[in-house]
Each structure stands twice: as structure tokens, then as C-alpha cells.
Write a protein that holds these residues in place. Sequence first.
Motif, short mmCIF file in Angstrom:
data_model
loop_
_atom_site.label_atom_id
_atom_site.label_comp_id
_atom_site.label_asym_id
_atom_site.label_seq_id
_atom_site.Cartn_x
_atom_site.Cartn_y
_atom_site.Cartn_z
N THR A 69 10.73 -15.14 6.59
CA THR A 69 10.89 -13.72 6.27
C THR A 69 11.66 -13.57 4.97
OG1 THR A 69 12.94 -13.56 7.54
CG2 THR A 69 10.91 -12.98 8.70
N PHE A 70 11.42 -12.44 4.31
CA PHE A 70 12.10 -12.11 3.06
C PHE A 70 12.57 -10.66 3.18
CE2 PHE A 70 8.73 -15.09 2.23
CZ PHE A 70 9.26 -16.02 1.35
N LYS A 71 13.79 -10.38 2.75
CA LYS A 71 14.31 -9.00 2.73
C LYS A 71 14.26 -8.49 1.30
CE LYS A 71 16.37 -8.77 6.98
NZ LYS A 71 15.85 -7.87 8.01
N ARG A 72 13.87 -7.22 1.16
CA ARG A 72 13.88 -6.61 -0.17
C ARG A 72 14.51 -5.23 -0.08
NH1 ARG A 72 10.21 -9.68 -3.48
NH2 ARG A 72 10.85 -11.73 -2.79
N PRO A 73 15.18 -4.76 -1.14
CA PRO A 73 15.74 -3.39 -1.08
C PRO A 73 14.64 -2.33 -1.02
CG PRO A 73 16.20 -4.44 -3.21
CD PRO A 73 15.55 -5.48 -2.36
N ILE A 74 13.56 -2.56 -1.75
CA ILE A 74 12.47 -1.59 -1.76
C ILE A 74 11.18 -2.26 -2.21
CG2 ILE A 74 12.82 -0.80 -4.15
CD1 ILE A 74 12.25 2.09 -3.11
N LEU A 75 10.05 -1.78 -1.70
CA LEU A 75 8.74 -2.21 -2.19
C LEU A 75 7.94 -0.96 -2.52
CD1 LEU A 75 7.81 -5.00 0.41
CD2 LEU A 75 8.70 -5.34 -1.89
N ILE A 76 7.33 -0.94 -3.70
CA ILE A 76 6.51 0.22 -4.07
C ILE A 76 5.16 -0.28 -4.61
CG2 ILE A 76 8.52 1.67 -4.59
CD1 ILE A 76 7.97 1.22 -7.56
N PRO A 77 4.10 0.54 -4.42
CA PRO A 77 2.77 0.09 -4.86
C PRO A 77 2.69 -0.18 -6.37
CG PRO A 77 2.58 1.96 -3.36
CD PRO A 77 4.04 1.81 -3.67
N ALA A 78 3.55 0.50 -7.16
CA ALA A 78 3.49 0.34 -8.61
C ALA A 78 3.97 -1.03 -9.06
CB ALA A 78 4.32 1.43 -9.30
N ARG A 96 0.80 -1.22 0.00
CA ARG A 96 0.00 0.00 0.00
C ARG A 96 0.83 1.27 0.00
NH1 ARG A 96 -5.26 -0.78 1.54
NH2 ARG A 96 -5.80 -2.79 2.46
N ASP A 97 2.12 1.15 0.36
CA ASP A 97 2.95 2.34 0.52
C ASP A 97 4.37 2.02 0.02
OD1 ASP A 97 3.69 4.90 1.27
OD2 ASP A 97 2.83 4.73 3.28
N ILE A 98 5.24 3.02 0.06
CA ILE A 98 6.64 2.80 -0.31
C ILE A 98 7.41 2.37 0.94
CG2 ILE A 98 8.74 3.90 -1.19
CD1 ILE A 98 6.91 5.83 -2.75
N TYR A 99 8.17 1.27 0.83
CA TYR A 99 8.97 0.78 1.96
C TYR A 99 10.41 0.62 1.52
CZ TYR A 99 4.47 -0.45 4.01
OH TYR A 99 3.20 -0.40 4.50
N HIS A 100 11.33 1.24 2.26
CA HIS A 100 12.75 1.05 1.99
C HIS A 100 13.30 -0.04 2.89
CE1 HIS A 100 13.12 4.60 -0.58
NE2 HIS A 100 12.21 5.14 0.21
N LYS A 101 14.08 -0.93 2.32
CA LYS A 101 14.68 -2.06 3.05
C LYS A 101 13.71 -2.74 4.01
CE LYS A 101 19.36 -0.39 2.51
NZ LYS A 101 20.52 0.24 3.10
N PRO A 102 12.56 -3.15 3.50
CA PRO A 102 11.57 -3.76 4.38
C PRO A 102 11.83 -5.26 4.59
CG PRO A 102 10.73 -3.73 2.17
CD PRO A 102 12.12 -3.15 2.10
N THR A 103 11.12 -5.80 5.56
CA THR A 103 11.08 -7.24 5.75
C THR A 103 9.65 -7.71 5.49
OG1 THR A 103 12.78 -7.08 7.44
CG2 THR A 103 11.50 -9.12 7.39
N ILE A 104 9.52 -8.72 4.63
CA ILE A 104 8.21 -9.34 4.42
C ILE A 104 8.17 -10.54 5.34
CG2 ILE A 104 6.72 -10.50 2.74
CD1 ILE A 104 8.51 -9.09 0.54
N SER A 105 7.14 -10.61 6.20
CA SER A 105 7.09 -11.78 7.07
C SER A 105 5.78 -12.54 6.90
CB SER A 105 7.31 -11.38 8.53
OG SER A 105 6.34 -10.46 8.94
N VAL A 106 5.89 -13.85 6.98
CA VAL A 106 4.74 -14.73 6.87
C VAL A 106 4.47 -15.28 8.27
CG1 VAL A 106 3.79 -16.80 5.77
CG2 VAL A 106 5.45 -15.36 4.54
N LYS A 107 3.26 -15.03 8.78
CA LYS A 107 2.94 -15.45 10.14
C LYS A 107 1.79 -16.45 10.14
CE LYS A 107 4.41 -11.21 12.41
NZ LYS A 107 4.07 -10.06 13.21
#
Lengths: 121, 432
Positions: free
Chosen positions: B395-404, B376-387
Amino acid sequence: MSKQEIRHYVCVNCPVGCDLEVTVTDGVATQVSGNACKRGIAYGLDEATDPKRTVTSLVRVTGREMPLSVRTESPVPKKLIPECIAALREIDVTPPINIGDIILENICNTGVNVIATKEIN
Amino acid sequence: MAQTLCGNPTTFKTDIAIIGAGAAGLAAAVSAYDAGVHDIMVFEREDAPGGILKQCIHNGFGLQRYKEELSGPEYAHREYAAALQRGININYAATVLSIEPNTTLRVLSPEFGLAHVEAKAIILAMGSRERTRGALRIPGTRPAGVYTAGTVQRLINLQGIVPGKEVVMLGSGDIGLIVARRLVYEGAHVKMVLNRSHFSGGLRRNIVQCLDDYGIPLRLLQTVTNVYGRDRIEAVGVSEVDKPTKQAIPGTEERVSCDMLVLSVGLIPENDLSRAAGISLDRGSQGAIVNEQYQTSVPGIFSCGNVLHVHDLVDFVSDEGERAGRSAAAYVQNEGAPEQQTATTRIVPGNGVGYVVPQLVTPAAHDDLLLRFRVRDIYHKPTISVKVDGETVKTFKRPILIPAEMVEIHLNAQLLAGHATAEIHIEAGQNS
């Protein structure tokens, strides 16, 4: 004395979009900073020296209402895009046309051919 | 022929009926064929294959799938050639009117009139439509000259008509950005691109190569609050937007003259047929709720491509079409093995996630489970976690996530087995 200037670009290689600072000394791009990876260096130097783009456009087709879509086979200098567009506006092609057919050779002396991207029978 | 048109509907029997011959439908047809089901009927309402790719004459397609950069028509041609080579039956100018019980379609076409198509499986591949002025509730008059970006693209690229010369664009989705450049090439003046939120929904590359290259200003936090003109649009009112509330700020309206307003404000999966057929839809993706086989809530009906969720790259549409095609073929070959709905795991979008596809994972899922979602938003160096049950299992690390950009993660389905729900969360990195 050498003339130095800093130019700013946004790297488009990936969604991070690093803000690049390119140092241009006497018209030659010499240094890139602000990049997170090495792809940013090549991009910054290219953008400051000779930015290139693939041009995609349309040409008229004799006897048809629908235009033919075309593209340059490889990127051409960005500054020549208006001339390339003008050159394509002068062209009429006659069917049949296959994908990959050369529509215009060496557009604006770039050494790049313009090819058809659609089939017209 | 006349007798057929006026008399009783024709009946066709087929193994798999596919609605739409765009990127998703063509890939689904080819993969189902290659999986061993050769009796396939594709129904396309237009007179040519390729769907939206036909009008996307710009380059940038196929880098993932073909490892080269193609234009839309070239990409479509390759997909079509694969279907043609297999002799897959594609019916043009054939409009599906409804999806009936027992995986049957009602189809209308000038060739066979009204037909009932009794299939063993159906694949939904209808694509998406653009949001319109009505969806935005823009006040003002109702003159000619207000277009969606895709309509302008179609008029220019397929019909050779440039519908305006002084252009204001609202929204900076990728289609809009590409169309802005196209308009410049055709001699129009694109005065500005307005964007209600503080970041563009378009890819950075397109902002640089379609706006910056041509000196078109992108005005963030501005929107259209009025339309002027009686027969033809004469001007729009442009207002500033309050960032926290996303509302236009009264008293900031500026009158900008134009003869065309182009809207590039998003796509909506075209699920009218699915909704009428009682297929359960996800409010987040606005597409069908599917399991990892891309099967919807109605057994034997599968969904893929932009009708399932709006994609950013056609390469992923083709991939999803292939997955749905293989699943539909397996369903036909197994004569509709019953779903084990009871033991499914529900995938729930958590913090920062708009939706996840698939929404359900069955015990039959393979170890390599692919999940696709949008943030939904821009995230810099986020962690994606599955719970699962409140506990992080991956968990997954990414350099950036953007809505586009659509996000993909691969998960071992074993991690979810036996759990009623799994949540996908985005945790912001240290510097955002």
C-alpha cells in the motif's frame, strides 16, 4: 485603531490546493491559516504582500515572420505584468539570437532582465 | 535526386529507428546511444526538433530533470543539444507512412524520396493530438473560428497570428489555461472558460496564474450546446450541465457572442501508425500495451511519451524516453531475445484507476518496477493498494490524488512474480 482584513488565496505549491486565509493588518500580511504545510505560509504572505510571476511572451524579429519567445529571468511583481507586456510589444530584435541573450534590461525598473528562450540564426 | 524520387525506394539499414524528435524521441535516441547503440535514425515530420515544446513558450519545464524552471523551447534545446553532441542522425520533413513487418518503416521525405528503413528495433515517440469539435459532437453551424487550444498556441507563438479577439473557451485543460493567458497578453478578451464537469482537468497553479490573475471566470458544470454564425462564428450557446448525468440541461441555454471558440478538451495519443501495424492498444491509456521494457505486442517495437499515455510533465516524458531507449538498445545488443509472454503478470486498473503503464510485467523485471497511472476522480488522503489474487501486497499513502496529475509508484517486481494479474486500487481516505 488598526485596520484588519482577511484575504483568501488558493495555495499552488502542490495539488492539495489549501484554501489560505491571510490576515492583513494595516496593509501588512501578518498571519496565514488554512495551510497544511509551511510552504503555504510563505506563499500566503507573498500573495498578500507582493505577488510575483515569471512573464513569458513574444517580441518581433526584424525581417522574419516568426516571433522570438522571451521570458523574465526571475519573477516580477504581478501588478506590473500589463506594463511588461506593453514594453515587450515595442521591441524589435535582429538575428542572430542565442538562448539566454538579454533582450531587454531591467524591464519596467524591476531590476529583472528579459532573455531570449529560442535560438534564431 | 530526381531519379531517386521517381525510381525505386531507397533502402536504409539501421539499428534503431525512432519516430518523432520531440521530448520522448530525443531522450530515447540519447539513452540508446549512451547504452552503446550508435546507429540510430530519427524521423521527424516537422522541420525542427522539439515537438510540442517548440510552441510552449511558458515556463515551468524541467524542475525535475534540470532542477530549474525553463520554458518549452529552452528545455527542447537542451534535449536537442544532447543528441547533436552525439552526432545522432535526425531526418526532418520525414513522414513515416507505415510500419511494416520485420521492424521496417516506409518513410517519405523531400531529401530521399520514398525510403524503406530496415531497423532492428523501432521506438514509437509520435506524441499526441488534440480532441476536436467532431469528437464532442457540438451541434450548430460550421463557421470559421473554432480552434483547438494547441492550434491557437501554435498560431500565436510560432506564426505570430492571433486568430480571435472575443474568446469563449470550452474545457480547462492545462494547454487551454496557458493559451487563455497568452490571448490576454496579445490583447484578446477571454470572456469565460467553460468546464463540463464539476472540477477542472487543469492544474491548480494554472487556474490561479492564468485565469484568476486576469479575472477570467471559470464556469464549472457549463458547456457549449450550440454554435452560431455562417462564415465566421458569431456566438455560442452555453448551457448548464446536470452533475450526475453530465448532460446539458434543456432550456438553460444562454447566447454568448464571440469571434472564436477555443476547445481544450483533452489529448489523444496519436497511434494511427501503431494501429495499422497491428500493435495492441489499451482502451484506457489509448496507447500501446507495453511491458516494463516499454516493448509493445510486436517484438522489437517500443513506445514512450505521449503516444504511450498522455503525460502531465515533460520531465516524465524524457524519463520514459530514456527507459524505452535503453530497452531498445538492449534488444538490439541481445539480437532480439525472445519474449516470455507466458509468464507475464497483467497489471489491471482497479477502483478509481483509469489505466496503468506498463500493462504487463515480465519475469525479467528488475526489483524496482515503476508504474504510472491516472486516477478518475479527486481523492483526499487516499490509499493506493496493489492486490494479487485478491490479497493486498503493498500500500501507498498520498495526501491527494487528482486526475490532472499522473501518479507514480515504485514496486518490487518480486511481489508480482508468478501471479497472472495484479490490480491497482484507490481507496478513499476518511475525509473524502
